[in-house]
Each structure stands twice: as C-alpha cells, then as structure tokens.
Design a protein around this motif. Structure first.
Motif, mmCIF file in Angstrom:
data_model
loop_
_atom_site.group_PDB
_atom_site.id
_atom_site.type_symbol
_atom_site.label_atom_id
_atom_site.label_comp_id
_atom_site.label_asym_id
_atom_site.label_seq_id
_atom_site.Cartn_x
_atom_site.Cartn_y
_atom_site.Cartn_z
ATOM 1 N N ILE A 114 0.849 -1.196 0.000
ATOM 2 C CA ILE A 114 0.000 0.000 0.000
ATOM 3 C C ILE A 114 0.885 1.247 0.000
ATOM 4 C CG2 ILE A 114 -1.834 1.229 1.222
ATOM 5 C CD1 ILE A 114 -2.618 -1.478 2.478
ATOM 6 N N PHE A 115 0.733 2.076 -1.029
ATOM 7 C CA PHE A 115 1.560 3.270 -1.208
ATOM 8 C C PHE A 115 0.804 4.533 -0.794
ATOM 9 C CE2 PHE A 115 3.938 0.328 -3.721
ATOM 10 C CZ PHE A 115 5.239 0.813 -3.742
ATOM 11 N N ASN A 116 1.535 5.434 -0.169
ATOM 12 C CA ASN A 116 1.010 6.753 0.182
ATOM 13 C C ASN A 116 1.237 7.698 -0.997
ATOM 14 O OD1 ASN A 116 0.525 9.334 1.074
ATOM 15 N ND2 ASN A 116 1.889 9.236 2.852
ATOM 16 N N ASP A 117 0.200 7.879 -1.807
ATOM 17 C CA ASP A 117 0.257 8.795 -2.948
ATOM 18 C C ASP A 117 -0.676 9.987 -2.728
ATOM 19 O OD1 ASP A 117 2.160 7.369 -4.433
ATOM 20 O OD2 ASP A 117 0.639 6.017 -5.244
ATOM 21 N N LEU A 118 -0.783 10.422 -1.463
ATOM 22 C CA LEU A 118 -1.673 11.531 -1.129
ATOM 23 C C LEU A 118 -1.156 12.867 -1.658
ATOM 24 C CD1 LEU A 118 -2.413 10.573 2.585
ATOM 25 C CD2 LEU A 118 -3.962 10.315 0.629
ATOM 26 N N GLY A 119 0.168 12.991 -1.752
ATOM 27 C CA GLY A 119 0.740 14.279 -2.135
ATOM 28 C C GLY A 119 0.698 15.266 -0.974
ATOM 29 N N GLN A 120 1.090 16.491 -1.219
ATOM 30 C CA GLN A 120 1.064 17.593 -0.245
ATOM 31 C C GLN A 120 1.932 17.313 0.984
ATOM 32 O OE1 GLN A 120 -2.911 19.453 0.363
ATOM 33 N NE2 GLN A 120 -3.698 17.779 -0.918
ATOM 34 N N GLY A 121 2.810 16.323 0.892
ATOM 35 C CA GLY A 121 3.706 16.032 2.004
ATOM 36 C C GLY A 121 3.032 15.402 3.207
ATOM 37 N N PHE A 122 1.834 14.825 3.026
ATOM 38 C CA PHE A 122 1.093 14.252 4.150
ATOM 39 C C PHE A 122 1.610 12.857 4.509
ATOM 40 C CE2 PHE A 122 -2.941 16.782 2.910
ATOM 41 C CZ PHE A 122 -2.533 17.844 3.710
ATOM 42 N N ASN A 123 1.780 12.618 5.814
ATOM 43 C CA ASN A 123 1.927 11.249 6.295
ATOM 44 C C ASN A 123 0.561 10.570 6.257
ATOM 45 O OD1 ASN A 123 4.683 11.279 6.870
ATOM 46 N ND2 ASN A 123 4.354 12.107 8.926
ATOM 47 N N MET A 124 0.567 9.262 6.071
ATOM 48 C CA MET A 124 -0.684 8.495 6.057
ATOM 49 C C MET A 124 -0.642 7.474 7.195
ATOM 50 S SD MET A 124 -2.289 6.156 2.977
ATOM 51 C CE MET A 124 -1.009 4.889 3.051
ATOM 52 N N THR A 125 -1.646 7.501 8.039
ATOM 53 C CA THR A 125 -1.769 6.521 9.116
ATOM 54 C C THR A 125 -2.709 5.418 8.646
ATOM 55 O OG1 THR A 125 -1.434 8.212 10.799
ATOM 56 C CG2 THR A 125 -2.424 6.147 11.517
ATOM 57 N N ILE A 126 -2.236 4.174 8.707
ATOM 58 C CA ILE A 126 -3.022 3.056 8.183
ATOM 59 C C ILE A 126 -3.160 1.975 9.243
ATOM 60 C CG2 ILE A 126 -0.975 1.964 7.148
ATOM 61 C CD1 ILE A 126 -2.875 1.103 4.820
ATOM 62 N N HIS A 127 -4.336 1.358 9.276
ATOM 63 C CA HIS A 127 -4.627 0.301 10.241
ATOM 64 C C HIS A 127 -5.454 -0.771 9.531
ATOM 65 C CE1 HIS A 127 -6.251 -0.817 14.532
ATOM 66 N NE2 HIS A 127 -5.551 -1.780 13.976
ATOM 67 N N CYS A 128 -4.861 -1.953 9.326
ATOM 68 C CA CYS A 128 -5.520 -3.024 8.572
ATOM 69 C C CYS A 128 -5.865 -4.200 9.482
ATOM 70 C CB CYS A 128 -4.628 -3.504 7.428
ATOM 71 S SG CYS A 128 -4.306 -2.239 6.173
ATOM 72 N N LYS A 129 -7.003 -4.818 9.195
ATOM 73 C CA LYS A 129 -7.484 -5.948 9.989
ATOM 74 C C LYS A 129 -8.184 -6.956 9.087
ATOM 75 C CE LYS A 129 -8.850 -3.088 14.013
ATOM 76 N NZ LYS A 129 -9.994 -2.787 14.916
ATOM 77 N N SER A 130 -8.215 -8.207 9.564
ATOM 78 C CA SER A 130 -9.150 -9.206 9.056
ATOM 79 C C SER A 130 -9.997 -9.635 10.247
ATOM 80 C CB SER A 130 -8.407 -10.404 8.454
ATOM 81 O OG SER A 130 -7.800 -11.177 9.477
ATOM 82 N N LYS A 131 -10.856 -10.606 10.050
ATOM 83 C CA LYS A 131 -11.671 -11.040 11.192
ATOM 84 C C LYS A 131 -10.827 -11.761 12.239
ATOM 85 C CE LYS A 131 -13.204 -15.375 9.024
ATOM 86 N NZ LYS A 131 -14.379 -16.148 8.556
ATOM 87 N N ASN A 132 -9.626 -12.230 11.826
ATOM 88 C CA ASN A 132 -8.763 -12.961 12.756
ATOM 89 C C ASN A 132 -7.500 -12.205 13.156
ATOM 90 O OD1 ASN A 132 -10.418 -15.331 12.683
ATOM 91 N ND2 ASN A 132 -9.535 -15.828 10.694
ATOM 92 N N ASP A 133 -7.078 -11.238 12.358
ATOM 93 C CA ASP A 133 -5.783 -10.593 12.576
ATOM 94 C C ASP A 133 -5.901 -9.077 12.585
ATOM 95 O OD1 ASP A 133 -3.958 -12.984 12.473
ATOM 96 O OD2 ASP A 133 -4.885 -13.174 10.508
ATOM 97 N N ASP A 134 -5.252 -8.465 13.567
ATOM 98 C CA ASP A 134 -5.134 -7.010 13.645
ATOM 99 C C ASP A 134 -3.665 -6.677 13.397
ATOM 100 O OD1 ASP A 134 -4.800 -4.337 14.451
ATOM 101 O OD2 ASP A 134 -6.434 -4.482 15.900
#
Length: 280
Positions: free
Chosen positions: A182-202
């Motif tokens: 997963i790439f941060n292509d937001l631009g404007q110099g923004f950091n991206m905070t990401i949090h991914c889960k499945s039903k079994n894994d955080d």
C-alpha cells in the motif's frame, strides 16, 4: 531374605528391558545432475567408512539395536543437495461446488474408495511420501452435470505437508500466499496513518511517509472468504477501504499493489489501475 527379595522386585519393575531388533537403513542418491554422493556413517561403536553412491543409486547397512535402547547412527555427506526422507502429508478437500460431491482418490498403491462429500464439507486423508520421491494421488470428482479429474498431490510439484484443496465448479485450487503493498500517494507532504485488519488478525497502526509504502502478506483462507479492510487517515480526512476480498481478487493478483490517493484507493497493475470508492 525378605529385604533381598524386595530389592530384586523393585529393580525388575523399574528396569526397561528391550529386545534387540535387526534394522535396515537405505540411503538413496537423489541429488540429480549426475552428482555422486559421498556418505560416511558412524555410531559410537562402529565406523562404516566412506561410501560413494552413484546417481539414483542406493547404499544400505544393517545392524542389531542395542539392548539398552540407545542405538544411534549419524551420517556426514559431501556434495550439494540433501538426503531425502519420507514425510507425513495431510490432504484436505473441501466441496465448494454448491451440491453434493462424489470423490474418488487413488495412488499407484492405494485406492481410498468413493466418498460422498456434502456441500461446504471437507474430506481428508493422510499418507507418508515415497522413499523414491514419486508419490502421486489423483482424484475424480463428480457432481450433477459435471465430472473431472485432478492431481491432489504430486510430490515433485507440491511443497505442502498440509495441502488444502477447494473444489469449485471452474477448477480445484489451493489457497495462495498473497502480498499486499500500500503506497502513500496523497501528495502535499502528508503522512498516512493506516490500520488493517481481518476477522482474525489485527496488523496494528502504521505511519507511512509521503511516497512510501507499507506491506503485509498472508495465506488465503481454505474457505475462500479472506478479507482485509483498512482505515487510512491524514490531516482533514479519514476513510476505509477493502485491501483484499478473496472473491474479488482471486486470480487477479497475488501481489496486490494499492495507490492511496486523496479521492480514492486504486489497485495498480502494469498496464492499468482499477479504482474503488471508499467503503466509508
């Protein structure tokens, strides 16, 4: 006299007497490439000397096990490759055709009989691989309006010791290893905070710098229902998207590359991008 008899009785019940057995050991050279194998086997009492085994050849030795149950032989080899030893394999076959499945699996030596597997149920079998490295189990599958054959296990093909198959109307398949990037292509110099889960894994919270990426991998579910969803946040925005839905991505990507843009997440391929709306 009473004391002597008592001591003798205790000694007999605590001792572990073993009957020596005659044992044969076979070592086969399966290195391939025309390579010869040098093997030198020893025990604490016996040195069997250096032996040279031709390609596909076998050397054997035999001995009588120790009365004390502590016999051990160890072998050194020289040449590239590894000695092959039979191993246990567990094959599971799940019926995902939507109706009752008739299943019949065989090898060159074993006929496992006809099995009737209800929808969404699993039948399994176990075996030890061949010393020769040529184990193969093939199966016929039938359901209303269809009949097919497939190889449930081919030793030179399959690296699994637990091989879980899903039988679907189109084809049988084994769950795959998936990489998600997963790439941060937001631009404007923004950091991206990401949090991914499945039903079994955080997978926890991660901060991805501008133009940076974060990745994870997993094996798809035997049940075909693997799903990972992610939240993404940056200054002034917060969204969710589905990073992997097995029924959507199956056969589409095993390395699934996402570009996160301010307006939408896009699944990126060599020649195109497929963009999806935020789920919330």
């Amino acid at each position: 006299m009473l004391v002597s008899m008592l001591v003798l009785y205790i000694g007999c019940t605590e001792a572990r007497l073993l009957h020596p057995q005659k044992v044969h050991v076979y070592i086969r050279n399966d290195l391939g490439g025309g390579l010869k194998l040098n093997v030198h086997c020893k025990s604490k009492d016996d040195d069997l000397g250096l032996k040279v085994i031709d390609p596909n050849g076998i050397w054997e030795f035999h001995f009588t096990s120790s009365f004390w149950g502590n016999t051990q032989f160890y072998c050194e080899k020289s040449c590239h490759g590894a000695l092959f030893f039979p191993f246990k394999v567990h094959v599971l076959i799940r019926n995902d055709v939507g109706s009752t499945l008739k299943l019949h699996c065989k090898s060159a030596d074993d006929d496992l009989g006809v099995k009737v597997v209800p929808p969404s149920q699993t039948w399994d079998f176990r075996f030890r691989s061949s010393f020769w490295g040529n184990t193969r189990f093939y199966c016929s599958v039938e359901w209303p309006g269809a009949a097919h054959n497939f190889d449930a296990y081919v030793e030179h093909r399959d690296a699994c010791t637990t091989c879980a198959w899903s039988i679907e109307p189109e084809n049988p398949y084994i769950p795959e290893k998936i990489n998600v990037d997963i790439f941060n292509d937001l631009g404007q110099g923004f950091n991206m905070t990401i949090h991914c889960k499945s039903k079994n894994d955080d997978l926890g919270v991660h901060v991805v710098p501008p133009n940076g990426d974060w990745q994870f991998n997993f094996k798809t579910s035997f049940w075909g229902d693997t799903q990972f969803f992610c939240s993404v946040e940056w200054p002034g925005a917060s969204h969710y998207f589905d990073a992997f839905i097995e029924k959507r991505e199956f056969g589409v990507c095993t390395t699934c590359v996402w570009s996160i843009k301010p307006d939408q997440p896009c699944l990126v391929f060599k020649d195109k991008s497929v963009c999806y709306p935020w789920t919330s």
